[in-house]
Design an enzyme around this catalytic site. Structure first.
Site, PDB file in Angstrom:
ATOM      1  N   ASN A 168      99.954 142.319  78.468  1.00  0.00           N
ATOM      2  CA  ASN A 168     100.171 140.898  78.282  1.00  0.00           C
ATOM      3  C   ASN A 168      99.503 140.105  79.387  1.00  0.00           C
ATOM      4  O   ASN A 168      99.251 140.619  80.466  1.00  0.00           O
ATOM      5  CB  ASN A 168     101.677 140.578  78.231  1.00  0.00           C
ATOM      6  CG  ASN A 168     102.462 141.365  79.272  1.00  0.00           C
ATOM      7  OD1 ASN A 168     102.298 141.142  80.459  1.00  0.00           O
ATOM      8  ND2 ASN A 168     103.289 142.303  78.816  1.00  0.00           N
TER       9      ASN A 168
ATOM     10  N   SER B 163     106.840 139.061  72.626  1.00  0.00           N
ATOM     11  CA  SER B 163     107.158 140.484  72.694  1.00  0.00           C
ATOM     12  C   SER B 163     106.726 141.225  71.427  1.00  0.00           C
ATOM     13  O   SER B 163     107.045 140.793  70.312  1.00  0.00           O
ATOM     14  CB  SER B 163     108.669 140.642  72.885  1.00  0.00           C
ATOM     15  OG  SER B 163     109.011 141.996  72.980  1.00  0.00           O
ATOM     16  N   GLY B 164     106.000 142.322  71.614  1.00  0.00           N
ATOM     17  CA  GLY B 164     105.738 143.261  70.525  1.00  0.00           C
ATOM     18  C   GLY B 164     104.832 142.767  69.411  1.00  0.00           C
ATOM     19  O   GLY B 164     104.736 143.399  68.366  1.00  0.00           O
TER      20      GLY B 164
ATOM     21  N   SER C 263     107.433 138.173  76.008  1.00  0.00           N
ATOM     22  CA  SER C 263     107.232 139.566  76.403  1.00  0.00           C
ATOM     23  C   SER C 263     108.404 140.094  77.224  1.00  0.00           C
ATOM     24  O   SER C 263     108.978 139.373  78.050  1.00  0.00           O
ATOM     25  CB  SER C 263     105.954 139.644  77.254  1.00  0.00           C
ATOM     26  OG  SER C 263     105.930 140.845  77.989  1.00  0.00           O
ATOM     27  N   SER C 264     108.737 141.358  77.020  1.00  0.00           N
ATOM     28  CA  SER C 264     109.839 141.941  77.790  1.00  0.00           C
ATOM     29  C   SER C 264     109.512 141.982  79.290  1.00  0.00           C
ATOM     30  O   SER C 264     110.412 142.075  80.129  1.00  0.00           O
ATOM     31  CB  SER C 264     110.150 143.348  77.275  1.00  0.00           C
ATOM     32  OG  SER C 264     108.976 144.143  77.292  1.00  0.00           O
TER      33      SER C 264
ATOM     34  N   HIS D  92      98.976 142.242  82.746  1.00  0.00           N
ATOM     35  CA  HIS D  92      99.579 143.578  82.815  1.00  0.00           C
ATOM     36  C   HIS D  92      98.989 144.425  81.705  1.00  0.00           C
ATOM     37  O   HIS D  92      98.941 143.989  80.555  1.00  0.00           O
ATOM     38  CB  HIS D  92     101.094 143.482  82.656  1.00  0.00           C
ATOM     39  CG  HIS D  92     101.761 144.820  82.550  1.00  0.00           C
ATOM     40  ND1 HIS D  92     101.528 145.833  83.455  1.00  0.00           N
ATOM     41  CD2 HIS D  92     102.638 145.323  81.641  1.00  0.00           C
ATOM     42  CE1 HIS D  92     102.237 146.898  83.107  1.00  0.00           C
ATOM     43  NE2 HIS D  92     102.912 146.626  82.007  1.00  0.00           N
TER      44      HIS D  92
ATOM     45  N   HIS E 103      98.252 148.834  80.395  1.00  0.00           N
ATOM     46  CA  HIS E 103      98.447 150.264  80.646  1.00  0.00           C
ATOM     47  C   HIS E 103      97.086 150.948  80.572  1.00  0.00           C
ATOM     48  O   HIS E 103      96.956 152.027  79.986  1.00  0.00           O
ATOM     49  CB  HIS E 103      99.422 150.864  79.643  1.00  0.00           C
ATOM     50  CG  HIS E 103     100.840 150.442  79.847  1.00  0.00           C
ATOM     51  ND1 HIS E 103     101.901 151.076  79.259  1.00  0.00           N
ATOM     52  CD2 HIS E 103     101.393 149.447  80.595  1.00  0.00           C
ATOM     53  CE1 HIS E 103     103.040 150.481  79.612  1.00  0.00           C
ATOM     54  NE2 HIS E 103     102.750 149.476  80.427  1.00  0.00           N
TER      55      HIS E 103
ATOM     56  N   ASP F  87      83.841 144.684  96.130  1.00  0.00           N
ATOM     57  CA  ASP F  87      83.489 143.374  95.591  1.00  0.00           C
ATOM     58  C   ASP F  87      84.717 142.642  95.039  1.00  0.00           C
ATOM     59  O   ASP F  87      84.722 141.420  94.946  1.00  0.00           O
ATOM     60  CB  ASP F  87      82.459 143.515  94.454  1.00  0.00           C
ATOM     61  CG  ASP F  87      81.047 143.704  94.979  1.00  0.00           C
ATOM     62  OD1 ASP F  87      80.777 143.302  96.126  1.00  0.00           O
ATOM     63  OD2 ASP F  87      80.209 144.255  94.231  1.00  0.00           O
TER      64      ASP F  87
ATOM     65  N   HIS G 149     104.185 153.605  86.172  1.00  0.00           N
ATOM     66  CA  HIS G 149     104.081 152.589  85.123  1.00  0.00           C
ATOM     67  C   HIS G 149     102.627 152.161  84.955  1.00  0.00           C
ATOM     68  O   HIS G 149     101.922 152.759  84.134  1.00  0.00           O
ATOM     69  CB  HIS G 149     105.022 151.427  85.485  1.00  0.00           C
ATOM     70  CG  HIS G 149     105.104 150.359  84.459  1.00  0.00           C
ATOM     71  ND1 HIS G 149     106.015 149.333  84.517  1.00  0.00           N
ATOM     72  CD2 HIS G 149     104.374 150.122  83.347  1.00  0.00           C
ATOM     73  CE1 HIS G 149     105.838 148.529  83.473  1.00  0.00           C
ATOM     74  NE2 HIS G 149     104.853 148.990  82.754  1.00  0.00           N
TER      75      HIS G 149
ATOM     76  N   TYR H  46      77.819 134.685  97.895  1.00  0.00           N
ATOM     77  CA  TYR H  46      77.299 135.366  96.728  1.00  0.00           C
ATOM     78  C   TYR H  46      77.395 134.466  95.502  1.00  0.00           C
ATOM     79  O   TYR H  46      78.393 133.751  95.336  1.00  0.00           O
ATOM     80  CB  TYR H  46      78.099 136.659  96.503  1.00  0.00           C
ATOM     81  CG  TYR H  46      77.685 137.471  95.314  1.00  0.00           C
ATOM     82  CD1 TYR H  46      76.733 138.483  95.431  1.00  0.00           C
ATOM     83  CD2 TYR H  46      78.249 137.246  94.070  1.00  0.00           C
ATOM     84  CE1 TYR H  46      76.369 139.239  94.340  1.00  0.00           C
ATOM     85  CE2 TYR H  46      77.883 137.993  92.969  1.00  0.00           C
ATOM     86  CZ  TYR H  46      76.940 138.987  93.108  1.00  0.00           C
ATOM     87  OH  TYR H  46      76.579 139.736  92.027  1.00  0.00           O
TER      88      TYR H  46
HETATM   89 ZN    ZN Z   1     104.104 148.012  81.036  1.00  0.00          ZN
END
Ligand code: ZN
Length: 230
Positions: free
Chosen positions: A29, A45-46, A74-75, A95, A97, A120, A169, A227
């Protein structure tokens, strides 16, 4: 009161996650904060990324109350809320995975800075939190996840290391806007994969020198940056 600006920014950034292949199923999320109004927009959520619409995006205030939207947020919302409260310089949190970053999180290891690609984006090792205690897991789990991140950053500047791995996690990554936060999440996944392969080739590899780290990070970030065209 309209929240169209942060909802639109949040929606567009959430769509970037599958595009950058940072998402499997619905794990992940993006949130976008308006610090002046003490609110943030976040994915519901979901909800599958293929059916997500801009009007599905939920707006929550810094006290945790939904102020706009009909779906459940979201949870992970309490984790985002804790980080926006603690890190006032950040506007967006991602966030995921993503697999290589999760591999380090599951191994309980930070991602060492082994080269200039990492330098960088991140001014040194991307840290891993401590494991949550059984009490923290059974109580306000997502809020406590935010707390272990804040605890880990007691002596780290979140503007210098814009990512963390939560033990067992996965990564939370942030930035000054949603596009940049997603870019940082993608960079994290790239450097995690590179570090993993480097350690396979040379298990005794050492982190990048301080001189090279300073050169690469500081030429892109902070008051002495030179830069790019910005
Ligand atoms: Zn997670």
């Amino acid at each position: 009161m309209s929240y169209r600006d942060i909802k639109a920014e949040c929606y567009q950034a959430n769509l970037l996650l599958p595009e950058f292949k940072l998402i499997d199923l619905t794990f992940g999320n993006v949130s976008v904060a308006d610090h002046d109004r003490a609110v943030f927009a976040i994915k519901p959520s979901g909800v599958d990324y293929t059916t997500l619409t801009e009007s599905d995006i939920v707006v929550v205030d810094f006290d945790g109350q939904t102020v706009d939207g009909s779906l459940r947020p979201s949870s992970d919302t309490p984790t985002h809320r804790r980080l926006f409260q603690a890190f006032t310089g950040i506007r967006s949190i991602v966030h995921t995975h993503s697999r290589n970053a999760v591999a380090f999180a599951q191994a309980g290891m930070g991602i060492p800075c082994l080269g200039t690609t990492h330098a960088d984006y991140f001014y040194g090792e991307v840290p891993v939190t401590r494991p949550l205690t059984p009490e923290e897991i059974v109580s306000a789990y997502e809020w406590e996840t935010g707390n272990v991140i804040v605890e880990r950053f007691q002596r780290i500047d979140p503007m210098e290391i814009c990512a963390v791995l939560v033990w067992n996690h996965g990564p939370f990554v942030w930035g000054p806007n949603a596009t940049k936060a997603v870019e940082n999440a993608f960079a994290l996944e790239i450097v995690a994969e590179m570090a993993l392969k480097t350690a396979q080739l040379n298990p005794s590899v050492q982190p990048i020198s301080k001189d090279l780290l300073d050169k690469h990070f500081l030429r892109k970030h902070g008051s002495r940056a030179y830069y790019g065209q910005g």
